[in-house]
Design a protein around this motif. Structure first.
Motif, short mmCIF file in Angstrom:
data_model
loop_
_atom_site.label_atom_id
_atom_site.label_comp_id
_atom_site.label_asym_id
_atom_site.label_seq_id
_atom_site.Cartn_x
_atom_site.Cartn_y
_atom_site.Cartn_z
N THR A 226 0.83 -1.20 0.00
CA THR A 226 0.00 0.00 0.00
C THR A 226 0.87 1.25 0.00
O THR A 226 2.02 1.24 0.43
CB THR A 226 -0.91 0.06 1.25
OG1 THR A 226 -0.10 0.08 2.42
CG2 THR A 226 -1.88 -1.11 1.30
N ARG A 227 0.26 2.31 -0.48
CA ARG A 227 0.85 3.64 -0.38
C ARG A 227 -0.30 4.60 -0.14
O ARG A 227 -1.23 4.69 -0.92
CB ARG A 227 1.60 4.03 -1.64
CG ARG A 227 2.39 5.29 -1.53
CD ARG A 227 3.54 5.22 -0.52
NE ARG A 227 4.46 4.15 -0.86
CZ ARG A 227 5.12 3.43 0.05
NH1 ARG A 227 4.97 3.65 1.33
NH2 ARG A 227 5.93 2.47 -0.32
N ARG A 228 -0.22 5.29 0.98
CA ARG A 228 -1.25 6.26 1.36
C ARG A 228 -0.75 7.66 1.06
O ARG A 228 0.37 8.02 1.45
CB ARG A 228 -1.56 6.13 2.85
CG ARG A 228 -2.33 4.87 3.19
CD ARG A 228 -2.25 4.57 4.69
NE ARG A 228 -3.04 3.39 5.00
CZ ARG A 228 -2.63 2.15 4.81
NH1 ARG A 228 -1.45 1.90 4.30
NH2 ARG A 228 -3.41 1.12 5.11
N VAL A 229 -1.58 8.45 0.42
CA VAL A 229 -1.29 9.86 0.17
C VAL A 229 -2.33 10.66 0.96
O VAL A 229 -3.53 10.56 0.67
CB VAL A 229 -1.34 10.20 -1.33
CG1 VAL A 229 -1.05 11.67 -1.55
CG2 VAL A 229 -0.36 9.33 -2.11
N VAL A 230 -1.86 11.41 1.94
CA VAL A 230 -2.73 12.19 2.81
C VAL A 230 -2.57 13.66 2.41
O VAL A 230 -1.46 14.18 2.41
CB VAL A 230 -2.36 11.99 4.29
CG1 VAL A 230 -3.28 12.81 5.19
CG2 VAL A 230 -2.42 10.51 4.66
N SER B 173 -9.04 15.32 6.47
CA SER B 173 -8.00 15.11 5.47
C SER B 173 -8.57 14.25 4.35
O SER B 173 -9.57 13.56 4.53
CB SER B 173 -6.77 14.43 6.09
OG SER B 173 -7.09 13.13 6.56
N TYR B 174 -7.91 14.33 3.20
CA TYR B 174 -8.26 13.47 2.08
C TYR B 174 -7.24 12.34 2.03
O TYR B 174 -6.05 12.54 2.30
CB TYR B 174 -8.24 14.23 0.77
CG TYR B 174 -9.30 15.31 0.66
CD1 TYR B 174 -10.43 15.32 1.47
CD2 TYR B 174 -9.18 16.32 -0.26
CE1 TYR B 174 -11.39 16.30 1.37
CE2 TYR B 174 -10.14 17.31 -0.38
CZ TYR B 174 -11.24 17.29 0.43
OH TYR B 174 -12.19 18.27 0.32
N LEU B 175 -7.72 11.15 1.68
CA LEU B 175 -6.86 9.98 1.58
C LEU B 175 -7.01 9.35 0.21
O LEU B 175 -8.14 9.11 -0.25
CB LEU B 175 -7.22 8.95 2.65
CG LEU B 175 -6.45 7.63 2.57
CD1 LEU B 175 -5.01 7.84 3.00
CD2 LEU B 175 -7.12 6.57 3.42
N THR B 176 -5.90 9.11 -0.44
CA THR B 176 -5.86 8.29 -1.64
C THR B 176 -4.97 7.11 -1.29
O THR B 176 -3.83 7.29 -0.85
CB THR B 176 -5.27 9.05 -2.85
OG1 THR B 176 -6.08 10.20 -3.08
CG2 THR B 176 -5.24 8.19 -4.09
N LEU B 177 -5.52 5.90 -1.45
CA LEU B 177 -4.78 4.71 -1.07
C LEU B 177 -4.63 3.80 -2.29
O LEU B 177 -5.62 3.43 -2.92
CB LEU B 177 -5.52 3.95 0.04
CG LEU B 177 -4.81 2.69 0.49
CD1 LEU B 177 -4.50 2.74 1.97
CD2 LEU B 177 -5.64 1.48 0.17
N TYR B 178 -3.38 3.49 -2.61
CA TYR B 178 -3.05 2.52 -3.67
C TYR B 178 -2.78 1.20 -2.97
O TYR B 178 -2.06 1.15 -1.97
CB TYR B 178 -1.81 3.00 -4.42
CG TYR B 178 -1.19 1.93 -5.30
CD1 TYR B 178 -1.60 1.79 -6.62
CD2 TYR B 178 -0.22 1.07 -4.81
CE1 TYR B 178 -1.03 0.82 -7.43
CE2 TYR B 178 0.34 0.09 -5.61
CZ TYR B 178 -0.07 -0.03 -6.91
OH TYR B 178 0.48 -1.00 -7.71
N ARG B 179 -3.34 0.11 -3.51
CA ARG B 179 -3.16 -1.21 -2.91
C ARG B 179 -3.00 -2.27 -4.00
O ARG B 179 -3.79 -2.31 -4.94
CB ARG B 179 -4.39 -1.55 -2.07
CG ARG B 179 -4.35 -2.94 -1.47
CD ARG B 179 -5.71 -3.29 -0.95
NE ARG B 179 -5.71 -4.47 -0.13
CZ ARG B 179 -6.80 -5.10 0.24
NH1 ARG B 179 -7.98 -4.65 -0.14
NH2 ARG B 179 -6.74 -6.17 0.99
N SER B 180 -1.98 -3.08 -3.85
CA SER B 180 -1.81 -4.21 -4.77
C SER B 180 -1.40 -5.44 -3.97
O SER B 180 -0.90 -5.34 -2.85
CB SER B 180 -0.76 -3.89 -5.84
OG SER B 180 0.52 -3.74 -5.25
N GLN B 181 -1.64 -6.59 -4.57
CA GLN B 181 -1.25 -7.87 -3.97
C GLN B 181 -0.78 -8.78 -5.09
O GLN B 181 -1.09 -8.56 -6.26
CB GLN B 181 -2.43 -8.55 -3.26
CG GLN B 181 -2.69 -8.07 -1.86
CD GLN B 181 -3.79 -8.86 -1.19
OE1 GLN B 181 -4.90 -8.94 -1.69
NE2 GLN B 181 -3.51 -9.42 -0.04
#
Length: 177
Positions: A101-105, A122-130
């Protein structure tokens, strides 16, 4: 289901910076899958953590798009402890292998209703891969937090995550927002 901010004045630069640093540190711990440290250093034992389900409503209805009774997650400190402890065992199948994951706050706004307390949006954009695929999830929303000072450290007391999605494109929510 939005959490109404009080009529508190906007916070000063020092408090705003402290809250931003808290959110960035929290994101780093979660992205590093250091859930035990996240639980120990970021969460208040009075934690309320909610992700209400978003529904589509006609604009004229005037009703909130967020359910007051249905949630993707509705947790307390005790249930968060159980989630974290399970993630540290071989029984967390949704997170085996662990998500990357990578969280952008961003867009952090802070108000101070009283000493030792901060209301933080706050705004959160979360990238997630598996796995080893090119597929990934992108989860976006607004977080409405209440941070409290406990033993001179900021802790998350309440979080409501208002997702932009009505339908999540992820197989599960085995991660924390």
């Amino acid at each position: 289901m939005t959490v109404k901010q009080t009529d508190a004045a906007p916070a000063g630069a020092e408090l705003e910076r402290a809250c931003a640093q808290f959110l960035y540190q929290e994101a780093e711990l979660l992205d590093d899958t250091d859930y035990a440290a996240w639980l120990e250093t970021c969460l208040s034992e009075q934690l309320e953590y909610r992700i209400p389900i978003r529904t589509t409503r006609e604009r004229a209805s005037g009703a909130s798009e967020f359910s007051r009774t249905a949630f993707h997650m509705k947790d307390t400190y005790a249930s968060m402890q159980m989630r974290v402890h399970r993630l540290l065992t071989e029984h967390a199948w949704a997170e085996d292998p662990p998500s990357r994951t990578r969280r952008v706050v961003t867009n952090i706004r802070v108000r101070e209703p009283g000493p030792g307390e901060a209301e933080v949006k706050s705004y959160l954009t979360l990238y997630r891969s598996q796995w080893d695929t090119t597929e990934y999830d992108l989860i976006v929303g607004e977080r409405q937090d209440v941070l409290v000072l406990e033993s001179n450290d900021w802790r998350l007391r309440r979080r409501v995550v208002l997702l932009n999605h009505t339908i999540l494109g992820t197989a599960n929510l085995g991660i924390f927002l």
